[in-house]
Design a protein around this motif. Sequence first.
Motif, PDB file in Angstrom:
ATOM      1  N   THR A   1       1.037  -1.133  -0.121  1.00 59.01           N
ATOM      2  CA  THR A   1       0.043   0.026  -0.021  1.00 59.01           C
ATOM      3  C   THR A   1       1.016   1.085  -0.022  1.00 59.01           C
ATOM      4  O   THR A   1       0.565   2.373  -0.743  1.00 59.01           O
TER       5      THR A   1
ATOM      6  N   ILE B   1       1.883   1.946  -3.552  1.00 49.32           N
ATOM      7  CA  ILE B   1       0.815   2.206  -4.255  1.00 49.32           C
ATOM      8  C   ILE B   1       0.440   3.739  -4.025  1.00 49.32           C
ATOM      9  O   ILE B   1       0.063   4.551  -5.131  1.00 49.32           O
TER      10      ILE B   1
ATOM     11  N   THR C   1      -5.920   4.805   5.675  1.00 52.74           N
ATOM     12  CA  THR C   1      -6.128   3.449   5.099  1.00 52.74           C
ATOM     13  C   THR C   1      -6.517   2.304   5.991  1.00 52.74           C
ATOM     14  O   THR C   1      -5.967   2.236   7.182  1.00 52.74           O
TER      15      THR C   1
ATOM     16  N   PRO D   1      -5.900  -1.640   0.647  1.00 56.63           N
ATOM     17  CA  PRO D   1      -5.495  -1.460  -0.763  1.00 56.63           C
ATOM     18  C   PRO D   1      -4.779  -2.425  -1.174  1.00 56.63           C
ATOM     19  O   PRO D   1      -4.838  -2.786  -2.469  1.00 56.63           O
ATOM     20  N   SER D   2      -3.727  -2.808  -0.726  1.00 58.24           N
ATOM     21  CA  SER D   2      -2.984  -3.796  -1.195  1.00 58.24           C
ATOM     22  C   SER D   2      -3.690  -5.241  -1.232  1.00 58.24           C
ATOM     23  O   SER D   2      -3.325  -6.081  -2.172  1.00 58.24           O
TER      24      SER D   2
ATOM     25  N   ARG E   1      -8.294   7.832  -7.587  1.00 56.08           N
ATOM     26  CA  ARG E   1      -7.579   6.604  -7.506  1.00 56.08           C
ATOM     27  C   ARG E   1      -7.280   6.332  -6.045  1.00 56.08           C
ATOM     28  O   ARG E   1      -7.062   4.896  -5.804  1.00 56.08           O
TER      29      ARG E   1
ATOM     30  N   ASP F   1     -10.459   4.774  -4.550  1.00 58.05           N
ATOM     31  CA  ASP F   1     -10.765   3.293  -4.983  1.00 58.05           C
ATOM     32  C   ASP F   1      -9.800   2.262  -4.211  1.00 58.05           C
ATOM     33  O   ASP F   1     -10.191   1.071  -4.481  1.00 58.05           O
ATOM     34  N   THR F   2      -8.726   2.703  -3.749  1.00 60.15           N
ATOM     35  CA  THR F   2      -7.819   1.888  -2.936  1.00 60.15           C
ATOM     36  C   THR F   2      -8.557   1.260  -1.539  1.00 60.15           C
ATOM     37  O   THR F   2      -8.015   0.378  -0.653  1.00 60.15           O
TER      38      THR F   2
ATOM     39  N   SER G   1      -8.824   3.863   0.623  1.00 60.26           N
ATOM     40  CA  SER G   1      -8.201   4.813   1.598  1.00 60.26           C
ATOM     41  C   SER G   1      -9.156   5.949   1.677  1.00 60.26           C
ATOM     42  O   SER G   1      -9.996   6.365   0.738  1.00 60.26           O
TER      43      SER G   1
END
Length: 322
Positions: free
Chosen positions: A41, A44, A123, A206-207, A283, A286-287, A289
């Motif tokens: 993350t 990213i 996050t 996210p990851s 963006r 969308d993860t 966060s």
Amino acid sequence: MRRRHLIALAAAALATGTAFAQGAYPTKPIRLIVPFAAGGTTDIIARVVAEPLGRALGHSVVVDNKGGAGGAIGAAEAARAAPDGYTLSVATVSTTAANPAINPKIAYDPVADFVPVINIAATPNVIAVHPSFAAKDYKSFAELLKKQPGKFSYASSGTGGIGHLQTELWKSLTGIFLTHIAYRGAGPALNDVVAGQVPIIFDNVPSSLPFIKSGKLVPIVVAAPQRLADLPNVPTFKEVGLEPVNRMAYYGILAPKGTPKDIVDKLNAATKKVLEDPAVKKRIEDTGSFIIANTPEQFAQQIKDELAVYKQVVAKQKLTLQ
């Protein structure tokens, strides 16, 4: 009189030149140290922001992954950098709170050796398991682990990372025992859990989310203020009676101590501008966060607060690097 007048003019010219030089920042590319391996993350979030931040500043922001030791290697390198605004680093809970809390010999001071610039985003974290794992919901997950203490292991981004200490916080509240397996970053840890080498991971959403959406990981519980839109059927720790574990990760930017305030302020303003861009905002969101975009002073206080929490976890669990 004439000599004093000339000296005064020279001093004024020097001051003006210095101000001009600082005002012109940056005049070359900026290095952004990510203290973890690519794929996690931290990486990213950094890459989402780096390119547009470079455009906003007029010179590229180059991401440089320096993983290892739960983020301590990259963070230590960032702390030693010249305070000129050309080497920055991504701050995480791991590097500014969890790792320093467990490692009394860490090569930097997370408060004294850096100047906080901005907290980019927060996050949620998630406990997830390999699809072959017998339990698929929190109740059965906790029951299974309590019945078979020590049988199962969990992967983390490294000893002293947030995945490690947040799992230990959870363990301290539940009495559950799991064996810790540390990796050199969230990416490698995720790879082994997805491959079935380790059954459990406590990772950033996210990851993990792409693997969850593809069915390669099963989410059990999330550390977030409320249920996530992407994981509507997954309870929060508050819902399962463990609200203290509802701590989100943060991803911010740090400069080395001694970095001039005008540079810090310029970086803060430029990053805020980037985060207002709908495309960048989407963006990041969308993860899974949440955009934070706070002041340097607010971010500094967040770092101090998290460090205090994880120092308590380390003391209670009697954690060491060995």
